[in-house]
Write a protein that holds these residues in place. Structure first.
Motif, PDB file in Angstrom:
ATOM      1  N   GLY A   1       0.729  -1.119  -0.001  1.00 54.16           N
ATOM      2  CA  GLY A   1      -0.258  -0.110   0.062  1.00 54.16           C
ATOM      3  C   GLY A   1       0.868   1.486  -0.042  1.00 54.16           C
ATOM      4  O   GLY A   1       0.628   1.985  -0.922  1.00 54.16           O
ATOM      5  N   LEU A   2       1.675   1.333   1.042  1.00 56.42           N
ATOM      6  CA  LEU A   2       2.521   2.550   0.894  1.00 56.42           C
ATOM      7  C   LEU A   2       3.750   2.780   0.026  1.00 56.42           C
ATOM      8  O   LEU A   2       4.218   3.820  -0.399  1.00 56.42           O
ATOM      9  N   GLN A   3       4.307   1.406  -0.465  1.00 54.41           N
ATOM     10  CA  GLN A   3       5.182   1.411  -1.498  1.00 54.41           C
ATOM     11  C   GLN A   3       4.737   2.051  -2.737  1.00 54.41           C
ATOM     12  O   GLN A   3       4.984   2.604  -3.674  1.00 54.41           O
ATOM     13  N   SER A   4       3.424   1.395  -3.032  1.00 57.18           N
ATOM     14  CA  SER A   4       2.524   1.958  -4.187  1.00 57.18           C
ATOM     15  C   SER A   4       2.128   3.705  -4.236  1.00 57.18           C
ATOM     16  O   SER A   4       2.251   4.158  -5.098  1.00 57.18           O
ATOM     17  N   ALA A   5       1.943   3.999  -3.029  1.00 59.62           N
ATOM     18  CA  ALA A   5       1.911   5.431  -2.733  1.00 59.62           C
ATOM     19  C   ALA A   5       3.089   6.109  -3.086  1.00 59.62           C
ATOM     20  O   ALA A   5       2.997   7.373  -3.740  1.00 59.62           O
ATOM     21  N   LEU A   6       4.121   5.707  -2.706  1.00 58.48           N
ATOM     22  CA  LEU A   6       5.606   6.324  -2.838  1.00 58.48           C
ATOM     23  C   LEU A   6       5.800   6.360  -4.597  1.00 58.48           C
ATOM     24  O   LEU A   6       6.170   7.560  -4.842  1.00 58.48           O
ATOM     25  N   HIS A   7       5.626   5.404  -5.081  1.00 59.96           N
ATOM     26  CA  HIS A   7       5.868   5.136  -6.493  1.00 59.96           C
ATOM     27  C   HIS A   7       4.795   6.380  -7.297  1.00 59.96           C
ATOM     28  O   HIS A   7       5.056   7.098  -8.179  1.00 59.96           O
ATOM     29  N   ALA A   8       3.592   6.216  -6.618  1.00 61.92           N
ATOM     30  CA  ALA A   8       2.478   7.374  -7.332  1.00 61.92           C
ATOM     31  C   ALA A   8       2.969   8.787  -7.043  1.00 61.92           C
ATOM     32  O   ALA A   8       2.941   9.706  -8.099  1.00 61.92           O
TER      33      ALA A   8
ATOM     34  N   LEU B   1       3.898   8.528  11.539  1.00 60.15           N
ATOM     35  CA  LEU B   1       5.043   9.579  11.285  1.00 60.15           C
ATOM     36  C   LEU B   1       6.176   8.930  10.334  1.00 60.15           C
ATOM     37  O   LEU B   1       6.961   9.465   9.276  1.00 60.15           O
ATOM     38  N   THR B   2       6.283   7.659  10.527  1.00 65.40           N
ATOM     39  CA  THR B   2       7.247   6.777   9.749  1.00 65.40           C
ATOM     40  C   THR B   2       6.656   6.567   8.256  1.00 65.40           C
ATOM     41  O   THR B   2       7.458   6.846   7.175  1.00 65.40           O
ATOM     42  N   ALA B   3       5.427   6.619   7.984  1.00 70.77           N
ATOM     43  CA  ALA B   3       4.998   6.837   6.600  1.00 70.77           C
ATOM     44  C   ALA B   3       5.114   8.040   5.946  1.00 70.77           C
ATOM     45  O   ALA B   3       5.581   8.210   5.010  1.00 70.77           O
TER      46      ALA B   3
ATOM     47  N   SER C   1      -5.286   9.298  -1.237  1.00 70.88           N
ATOM     48  CA  SER C   1      -5.933   9.101   0.025  1.00 70.88           C
ATOM     49  C   SER C   1      -5.159   7.625   0.383  1.00 70.88           C
ATOM     50  O   SER C   1      -5.353   6.649  -0.236  1.00 70.88           O
ATOM     51  N   LEU C   2      -4.144   7.421   1.352  1.00 70.86           N
ATOM     52  CA  LEU C   2      -3.433   6.319   1.651  1.00 70.86           C
ATOM     53  C   LEU C   2      -3.945   5.352   2.414  1.00 70.86           C
ATOM     54  O   LEU C   2      -5.014   5.536   3.091  1.00 70.86           O
ATOM     55  N   PRO C   3      -3.539   3.939   2.375  1.00 79.25           N
ATOM     56  CA  PRO C   3      -4.366   2.966   3.396  1.00 79.25           C
ATOM     57  C   PRO C   3      -3.872   3.271   5.156  1.00 79.25           C
ATOM     58  O   PRO C   3      -2.837   4.094   5.098  1.00 79.25           O
ATOM     59  N   ASP C   4      -4.418   2.672   5.811  1.00 75.23           N
ATOM     60  CA  ASP C   4      -4.081   2.626   7.109  1.00 75.23           C
ATOM     61  C   ASP C   4      -2.517   2.350   7.219  1.00 75.23           C
ATOM     62  O   ASP C   4      -2.243   1.291   6.793  1.00 75.23           O
ATOM     63  N   PRO C   5      -1.689   3.139   7.694  1.00 76.14           N
ATOM     64  CA  PRO C   5      -0.330   2.766   7.827  1.00 76.14           C
ATOM     65  C   PRO C   5      -0.127   1.585   8.916  1.00 76.14           C
ATOM     66  O   PRO C   5       1.277   1.508   8.809  1.00 76.14           O
ATOM     67  N   ASN C   6      -0.901   1.118   9.524  1.00 82.20           N
ATOM     68  CA  ASN C   6      -0.614   0.302  10.559  1.00 82.20           C
ATOM     69  C   ASN C   6      -1.005  -1.030   9.629  1.00 82.20           C
ATOM     70  O   ASN C   6      -1.209  -2.381  10.395  1.00 82.20           O
TER      71      ASN C   6
ATOM     72  N   PHE D   1      -0.332  -3.497   5.820  1.00 80.07           N
ATOM     73  CA  PHE D   1       0.662  -3.301   4.673  1.00 80.07           C
ATOM     74  C   PHE D   1       0.308  -3.507   3.254  1.00 80.07           C
ATOM     75  O   PHE D   1       0.806  -3.675   2.171  1.00 80.07           O
ATOM     76  N   ASP D   2      -1.244  -3.545   3.037  1.00 80.05           N
ATOM     77  CA  ASP D   2      -2.040  -3.409   1.900  1.00 80.05           C
ATOM     78  C   ASP D   2      -2.912  -2.077   1.515  1.00 80.05           C
ATOM     79  O   ASP D   2      -2.152  -1.156   2.182  1.00 80.05           O
ATOM     80  N   GLY D   3      -3.756  -2.140   0.911  1.00 84.17           N
ATOM     81  CA  GLY D   3      -4.408  -0.960   0.717  1.00 84.17           C
ATOM     82  C   GLY D   3      -5.783  -0.821   1.135  1.00 84.17           C
ATOM     83  O   GLY D   3      -5.829  -1.502   2.295  1.00 84.17           O
ATOM     84  N   PRO D   4      -6.814   0.075   0.732  1.00 84.85           N
ATOM     85  CA  PRO D   4      -6.601   0.537  -0.632  1.00 84.85           C
ATOM     86  C   PRO D   4      -5.939   1.831  -0.574  1.00 84.85           C
ATOM     87  O   PRO D   4      -5.873   2.508   0.267  1.00 84.85           O
ATOM     88  N   LEU D   5      -5.557   2.136  -1.873  1.00 83.44           N
ATOM     89  CA  LEU D   5      -4.676   3.571  -2.166  1.00 83.44           C
ATOM     90  C   LEU D   5      -5.668   4.025  -3.280  1.00 83.44           C
ATOM     91  O   LEU D   5      -5.800   3.359  -4.277  1.00 83.44           O
ATOM     92  N   LEU D   6      -5.979   5.270  -3.092  1.00 80.11           N
ATOM     93  CA  LEU D   6      -7.166   5.990  -4.043  1.00 80.11           C
ATOM     94  C   LEU D   6      -6.426   7.402  -4.155  1.00 80.11           C
ATOM     95  O   LEU D   6      -5.780   7.946  -3.625  1.00 80.11           O
ATOM     96  N   ALA D   7      -6.849   7.845  -5.452  1.00 81.21           N
ATOM     97  CA  ALA D   7      -6.435   9.139  -6.214  1.00 81.21           C
ATOM     98  C   ALA D   7      -7.473   9.878  -6.770  1.00 81.21           C
ATOM     99  O   ALA D   7      -8.664   9.199  -7.198  1.00 81.21           O
ATOM    100  N   ARG D   8      -7.365  11.192  -6.865  1.00 79.29           N
ATOM    101  CA  ARG D   8      -8.447  11.620  -7.753  1.00 79.29           C
ATOM    102  C   ARG D   8      -7.550  13.230  -8.084  1.00 79.29           C
ATOM    103  O   ARG D   8      -6.619  13.543  -7.599  1.00 79.29           O
ATOM    104  N   GLY D   9      -8.054  13.347  -9.479  1.00 71.88           N
ATOM    105  CA  GLY D   9      -7.346  14.937  -9.948  1.00 71.88           C
ATOM    106  C   GLY D   9      -8.163  16.130  -9.484  1.00 71.88           C
ATOM    107  O   GLY D   9      -9.153  15.808  -8.785  1.00 71.88           O
ATOM    108  N   LEU D  10      -7.659  16.962 -10.040  1.00 75.84           N
ATOM    109  CA  LEU D  10      -8.243  18.334  -9.448  1.00 75.84           C
ATOM    110  C   LEU D  10      -9.777  18.464  -9.794  1.00 75.84           C
ATOM    111  O   LEU D  10     -10.238  19.145  -8.977  1.00 75.84           O
TER     112      LEU D  10
END
Length: 366
Positions: free
Chosen positions: A131-138, A185-187, A266-271, A273-282
Motif C-alpha cells: 500500500g505505502l510503497q505504491s503510494a511512494l511510486h505514485a 510518522l514513519t509513513a 488517500s493512503l491506506p491505514d499505515p498500520n 501492509f496493503d490497500g486501498p490506495l485512492l487518487a483523484r485529479g483536480l
C-alpha cells in the motif's frame, strides 16, 4: 562476507512474537535460530510452537555464533538495554517501536552500533508494504504533482474497552502519540523526507480510565500522558502536515491524505501492509482505486530487508536512522505541547529508497 540465510534470534516471547515467527520462518533468506525471554519457560514454549531449536536467556542466545541479528520484541522500557547488550555481543539489532524510551537512550544505542560497525533497524516496517510503497511510486511519478499539504489522523476512544491490561497505554512512552504515532510518522517521513520543526497542542480528557474487559474489568487506573495530540509538521521543500493522535474521539478514523498541485492521494491505514490506495485529479468527482504492487507479507519484512542488505553491503530501509528521527519527532511534539512553541528537529536523513520491482520475500536470494 558470510553467505546463505542470516541467523536471527527473537528476544521477547510475548504476543507479537507469533506474527514475527510465522513470517520469518517463511522467508528462506533468514533462519530463526533461537528465542529468548526473561521467562525461559515461555521462551521454550514459543520456540516449540514455532519449531525453533533453541531457547533460553538473552545471554545464552547472544553466545550463539550463528545469531547475526537480534530482533528485540521486549517491552519498551527494556528496548535500549537489550539493544546495547546485543550490540556488545557483536549482533546487529532490529527493534520493535519505540526505538528507545527517550533520545538519550537512543543516542547511546546509535553510538554503540556506530563504534562497532553494526547495523540498527526498527519497526514499523509497514511502509515497506504494497500500500505505502505504491503510494511512494505514485508520488514519485508526479501523479498528483508537487505535494502541498497532508492531513493525517488516528482517532478512537482508546484501547481500554478491549485490551485486558491497558494501563501501559496511558503511562510515559504510551498514549496515542507514542503508541500509534510511529506508524503515521514513519509513513510520512518515508514519503516526504525528514521533518525540520513541529508545533503541537495536547490535552488529557480524563485523569482516570476504567478497564472494560477481561478479569480486571471495572478497575480504575490513572492516566499520566496526553490522550489527544494535534501536531503541525514542517517538511522542508515538500509539504506541511497536520496530524491528530487521539484516544478521546467518538469518531473512529485512520487516514492519511496528501494534496498535491495536480490532485490528491488517500493512503491506506499505515498500520497495515496493503490497500486501498485512492487518487483523484483536480476536477474529479470521485476517488479511483489505484493498483498495488509489492508485498503484503506482514511484520518482519524490515528484518528480511536488513538481512539481505547485510549480505549485499547495501543500505537497509527500516533503519535505526529512520527510527531515531521518528522518536525525535514524537519527543519534539510532546515538548511542543508542554511549551506551546515550535520545536526544532535536529536529526535528518535521506528518505529510504523504494523496494525494487519484484522484491519477493519468499524467493531465496542469498
Amino acid at each position: 562476507m558470510s553467505n546463505g540465510p542470516v541467523g536471527v534470534a527473537l528476544v521477547g516471547a510475548g504476543v507479537i512474537s507469533g506474527q514475527y515467527l510465522t513470517n520469518l520462518n517463511a522467508f528462506p533468506d533468514v533462519r530463526v535460530v533461537a528465542v529468548a525471554d526473561i521467562d525461559t519457560g515461555r521462551a521454550a514454549a514459543v520456540a516449540r510452537e514455532y519449531d525453533v531449536k533453541r531457547s533460553g536467556t538473552l545471554g545464552a542466545v547472544l553466545a550463539l555464533p550463528e545469531v547475526e541479528i537480534v530482533v528485540n520484541l521486549t517491552i519498551p522500557s527494556a528496548h535500549a538495554a537489550v539493544a546495547l547488550e546485543s550490540l556488545r555481543a557483536g549482533k546487529h539489532v532490529y527493534g520493535e517501536k519505540p526505538f528507545a524510551m527517550d533520545l538519550d537512550e537512543a543516542a547511546k544505542v546509535t553510538a554503540e552500533a556506530a563504534d562497532r560497525g553494526l547495523r540498527l533497524g526498527g519497526a514499523p516496517d509497514t511502509f515497506l508494504g504494497a500500500g505505502l510503497q505504491s503510494a511512494l511510486h505514485a508520488l514519485r511519478s508526479g501523479l498528483i504533482g508537487e505535494p502541498v499539504a497532508v492531513t493525517a489522523a488516528t482517532q478512537s476512544l482508546g484501547p481500554e474497552s478491549w485490551h485486558p491490561n491497558p494501563e501501559f497505554f496511558y503511562q510515559p512512552g504510551g498514549g496515542p502519540l507514542f503508541d500509534l504515532g510511529p506508524y503515521y510518522l514513519t509513513a510520512l517521513v518515508s514519503l516526504l523526507g525528514p521533518v525540520a520543526r513541529v508545533a503541537a497542542g495536547t490535552r488529557r480528557a480524563r485523569d482516570e480510565r476504567v478497564v472494560g474487559s477481561g478479569p480486571k474489568a471495572g478497575t480504575v487506573f490513572p492516566v499520566d500522558v496526553p490522550t489527544h495530540v494535534n501536531a503541525l509538521l514542517d517538511f522542508p521543500g515538500a509539504a506541511t502536515a497536520s496530524a491528530t493522535f487521539s484516544f478521546d474521539s467518538a469518531i473512529n478514523r485512520r487516514m492519511i491524505e496528501i494534496i498535491g498541485t495536480e490532485g490528491a492521494l488517500s493512503l491506506p491505514d499505515p498500520n497495515t501492509f496493503d490497500g486501498p490506495l485512492l487518487a483523484r485529479g483536480l476536477h474529479d468527482v470521485d476517488w479511483r482505486e489505484l493498483p498495488l504492487s509489492g508485498t503484503t507479507a506482514g511484520r518482519g519484512i524490515g528484518v528480511l530487508d536488513l538481512a539481505r542488505s547485510i549480505r549485499a553491503g547495501t543500505p537497509h530501509r527500516a533503519s535505526g536512522e529512520l527510527a531515531y528521527h521518528v522518536l525525535e519527532l514524537m519527543s519534539a511534539i510532546a515538548e511542543s505541547g508542554e511549551r506551546a512553541s515550535f520545536q526544532p528537529v535536529a536529526s535528518t536523513l535521506t528518505a529510504p529508497e523504494p523496494l525494487p520491482a519484484g522484491w519477493d520475500p519468499y524467493a531465496a536470494t542469498l
